[in-house]
Design a protein around this motif. Structure first.
Motif, PDB file in Angstrom:
ATOM      1  N   GLN A  24       6.733   3.616  -9.977  1.00  0.00           N
ATOM      2  CA  GLN A  24       7.221   4.903  -9.476  1.00  0.00           C
ATOM      3  C   GLN A  24       6.061   5.894  -9.369  1.00  0.00           C
ATOM      4  O   GLN A  24       5.184   5.927 -10.241  1.00  0.00           O
ATOM      5  CB  GLN A  24       8.272   5.426 -10.467  1.00  0.00           C
ATOM      6  N   ASP A  25       6.073   6.703  -8.325  1.00  0.00           N
ATOM      7  CA  ASP A  25       5.078   7.773  -8.157  1.00  0.00           C
ATOM      8  C   ASP A  25       5.225   8.768  -9.303  1.00  0.00           C
ATOM      9  O   ASP A  25       6.329   9.272  -9.533  1.00  0.00           O
ATOM     10  CB  ASP A  25       5.310   8.453  -6.804  1.00  0.00           C
ATOM     11  N   HIS A  26       4.154   9.042  -9.996  1.00  0.00           N
ATOM     12  CA  HIS A  26       4.261   9.894 -11.200  1.00  0.00           C
ATOM     13  C   HIS A  26       4.514  11.358 -10.857  1.00  0.00           C
ATOM     14  O   HIS A  26       4.936  12.131 -11.716  1.00  0.00           O
ATOM     15  CB  HIS A  26       2.998   9.782 -12.071  1.00  0.00           C
ATOM     16  N   GLU A  27       4.278  11.725  -9.606  1.00  0.00           N
ATOM     17  CA  GLU A  27       4.489  13.126  -9.245  1.00  0.00           C
ATOM     18  C   GLU A  27       5.858  13.380  -8.620  1.00  0.00           C
ATOM     19  O   GLU A  27       6.602  14.226  -9.080  1.00  0.00           O
ATOM     20  CB  GLU A  27       3.388  13.593  -8.300  1.00  0.00           C
ATOM     21  N   ASN A  28       6.188  12.625  -7.578  1.00  0.00           N
ATOM     22  CA  ASN A  28       7.449  12.943  -6.884  1.00  0.00           C
ATOM     23  C   ASN A  28       8.599  11.977  -7.194  1.00  0.00           C
ATOM     24  O   ASN A  28       9.690  12.134  -6.658  1.00  0.00           O
ATOM     25  CB  ASN A  28       7.218  13.048  -5.366  1.00  0.00           C
ATOM     26  N   GLY A  29       8.368  10.978  -8.045  1.00  0.00           N
ATOM     27  CA  GLY A  29       9.451  10.096  -8.469  1.00  0.00           C
ATOM     28  C   GLY A  29       9.851   9.034  -7.453  1.00  0.00           C
ATOM     29  O   GLY A  29      10.785   8.269  -7.696  1.00  0.00           O
ATOM     30  N   SER A  68      -7.734  -3.989  -0.732  1.00  0.00           N
ATOM     31  CA  SER A  68      -7.417  -2.866   0.167  1.00  0.00           C
ATOM     32  C   SER A  68      -7.973  -1.529  -0.322  1.00  0.00           C
ATOM     33  O   SER A  68      -8.095  -0.579   0.460  1.00  0.00           O
ATOM     34  CB  SER A  68      -5.893  -2.728   0.299  1.00  0.00           C
ATOM     35  N   GLY A  69      -8.280  -1.453  -1.611  1.00  0.00           N
ATOM     36  CA  GLY A  69      -8.656  -0.161  -2.203  1.00  0.00           C
ATOM     37  C   GLY A  69      -7.461   0.697  -2.580  1.00  0.00           C
ATOM     38  O   GLY A  69      -7.632   1.790  -3.125  1.00  0.00           O
ATOM     39  N   HIS A  70      -6.261   0.191  -2.305  1.00  0.00           N
ATOM     40  CA  HIS A  70      -5.053   0.973  -2.588  1.00  0.00           C
ATOM     41  C   HIS A  70      -4.592   0.758  -4.027  1.00  0.00           C
ATOM     42  O   HIS A  70      -3.529   0.186  -4.285  1.00  0.00           O
ATOM     43  CB  HIS A  70      -3.936   0.611  -1.604  1.00  0.00           C
ATOM     44  N   THR A  71      -5.430   1.203  -4.941  1.00  0.00           N
ATOM     45  CA  THR A  71      -5.173   0.991  -6.357  1.00  0.00           C
ATOM     46  C   THR A  71      -4.106   1.945  -6.883  1.00  0.00           C
ATOM     47  O   THR A  71      -3.734   2.915  -6.217  1.00  0.00           O
ATOM     48  CB  THR A  71      -6.466   1.205  -7.164  1.00  0.00           C
ATOM     49  N   GLN A  72      -3.645   1.627  -8.093  1.00  0.00           N
ATOM     50  CA  GLN A  72      -2.598   2.422  -8.754  1.00  0.00           C
ATOM     51  C   GLN A  72      -3.085   2.813 -10.148  1.00  0.00           C
ATOM     52  O   GLN A  72      -3.244   1.951 -11.013  1.00  0.00           O
ATOM     53  CB  GLN A  72      -1.315   1.596  -8.865  1.00  0.00           C
ATOM     54  N   GLU A  73      -3.324   4.086 -10.346  1.00  0.00           N
ATOM     55  CA  GLU A  73      -3.742   4.585 -11.670  1.00  0.00           C
ATOM     56  C   GLU A  73      -2.503   4.813 -12.521  1.00  0.00           C
ATOM     57  O   GLU A  73      -1.648   5.624 -12.158  1.00  0.00           O
ATOM     58  CB  GLU A  73      -4.484   5.911 -11.537  1.00  0.00           C
ATOM     59  N   GLN A  92      -0.646   6.685  -6.797  1.00  0.00           N
ATOM     60  CA  GLN A  92      -0.889   5.698  -5.744  1.00  0.00           C
ATOM     61  C   GLN A  92      -2.012   6.163  -4.819  1.00  0.00           C
ATOM     62  O   GLN A  92      -1.933   7.250  -4.254  1.00  0.00           O
ATOM     63  CB  GLN A  92       0.384   5.491  -4.917  1.00  0.00           C
ATOM     64  N   ASN A  93      -3.032   5.334  -4.711  1.00  0.00           N
ATOM     65  CA  ASN A  93      -4.049   5.610  -3.689  1.00  0.00           C
ATOM     66  C   ASN A  93      -3.594   5.008  -2.364  1.00  0.00           C
ATOM     67  O   ASN A  93      -3.400   3.805  -2.258  1.00  0.00           O
ATOM     68  CB  ASN A  93      -5.399   5.053  -4.140  1.00  0.00           C
ATOM     69  N   VAL A  94      -3.357   5.867  -1.383  1.00  0.00           N
ATOM     70  CA  VAL A  94      -2.911   5.499  -0.028  1.00  0.00           C
ATOM     71  C   VAL A  94      -1.529   4.819  -0.067  1.00  0.00           C
ATOM     72  O   VAL A  94      -0.536   5.498  -0.274  1.00  0.00           O
ATOM     73  CB  VAL A  94      -3.963   4.670   0.737  1.00  0.00           C
ATOM     74  N   ALA A  95      -1.472   3.510   0.119  1.00  0.00           N
ATOM     75  CA  ALA A  95      -0.188   2.832   0.326  1.00  0.00           C
ATOM     76  C   ALA A  95       0.096   1.825  -0.783  1.00  0.00           C
ATOM     77  O   ALA A  95      -0.785   1.067  -1.178  1.00  0.00           O
ATOM     78  CB  ALA A  95      -0.197   2.104   1.660  1.00  0.00           C
ATOM     79  N   ALA A  96       1.355   1.794  -1.250  1.00  0.00           N
ATOM     80  CA  ALA A  96       1.758   0.747  -2.200  1.00  0.00           C
ATOM     81  C   ALA A  96       2.087  -0.546  -1.460  1.00  0.00           C
ATOM     82  O   ALA A  96       1.905  -1.638  -1.991  1.00  0.00           O
ATOM     83  CB  ALA A  96       2.966   1.201  -3.010  1.00  0.00           C
ATOM     84  N   CYS A  97       2.572  -0.429  -0.220  1.00  0.00           N
ATOM     85  CA  CYS A  97       3.061  -1.610   0.499  1.00  0.00           C
ATOM     86  C   CYS A  97       1.967  -2.228   1.364  1.00  0.00           C
ATOM     87  O   CYS A  97       1.209  -1.508   2.024  1.00  0.00           O
ATOM     88  CB  CYS A  97       4.259  -1.229   1.364  1.00  0.00           C
ATOM     89  N   HIS A  98       1.934  -3.563   1.389  1.00  0.00           N
ATOM     90  CA  HIS A  98       0.924  -4.270   2.182  1.00  0.00           C
ATOM     91  C   HIS A  98       1.111  -4.049   3.683  1.00  0.00           C
ATOM     92  O   HIS A  98       0.214  -4.328   4.468  1.00  0.00           O
ATOM     93  CB  HIS A  98       0.949  -5.767   1.864  1.00  0.00           C
TER      94      HIS A  98
END
Lengths: 125, 125
Positions: A24-29, A68-73, A92-98
């Motif tokens: 889940q996105d830590h900011e907007n849920g 992809s560089g689309h890492t998740q902190e 989420q950096n950029v996109a979670a979905c491939h």
């Protein structure tokens, strides 16, 4: 024994050694994706603070965003009453979905139709 | 053939006939629980607009809140890019968790400790 073993030992991994993980996105849920971890990937996640899963299709550890560089902190970690499901709140950096959508849940079923409602933020793989 | 069969046919159920289902509060985005549906429980959910799962422990359909009254009115239905995970946004009556917490994810792991952070809104079972 790592500092995380006592925590990891509390959790219930299934007969494949996996635990369901909601992301889940830590900011907007916004729920961004759903994946699996095993003990090793959870330990990597705790050590590095970068979400690392177990890829069932490739049968190997999967550092999300490695190519992809689309890492998740990882910002917060929760688990449920049955101790068999994790909820991680991430940046989420950029996109979670491939496919390039921000969330994997970009398809909505409504009144007999499937609608694409998500936000495409990158080229798909 | 029901009006929902075409939609249900698109989804990927696992070798047990189940699909992972993430349950989120439709208003504030809180993740409330994680459960499984099979084809029949999804059809019941679509027909009644009340979340109905497959109970793996009891091996039967499980109308959420049937005994407690803590039902879930389904407002929106999403599925992910792999079509093997559902996300439903619901209106939760009282508590999603059988322990009386609003969400099943009331345990947070932080700095080596597990903290209870959720809101208890009912007596537990």
């Amino acid at each position: 024994m790592s500092q995380w073993d006592a925590f990891i030992d509390q959790l219930k991994f299934d007969d494949r050694g996996l635990i369901s993980t909601i992301v889940q996105d830590h900011e907007n849920g916004e729920v961004l994706m759903f994946a699996f971890m095993n003990r090793e990937s959870l330990k990597k996640t705790l050590e590095s603070k970068l979400a690392t899963y177990w890829s069932r299709s490739r049968q190997k550890l999967w550092l999300k965003g490695e190519s992809s560089g689309h890492t998740q902190e990882v910002k917060e970690i929760y688990f449920d009453c049955d101790k068999d499901c994790l909820l991680i709140k991430i940046k989420q950096n950029v996109a979670a979905c491939h496919t390039g959508f921000r969330s994997c849940f970009f398809s909505k079923y409504e009144n007999g139709e499937v609608k694409t409602i998500g936000e495409k933020v990158a080229d798909g793989e």
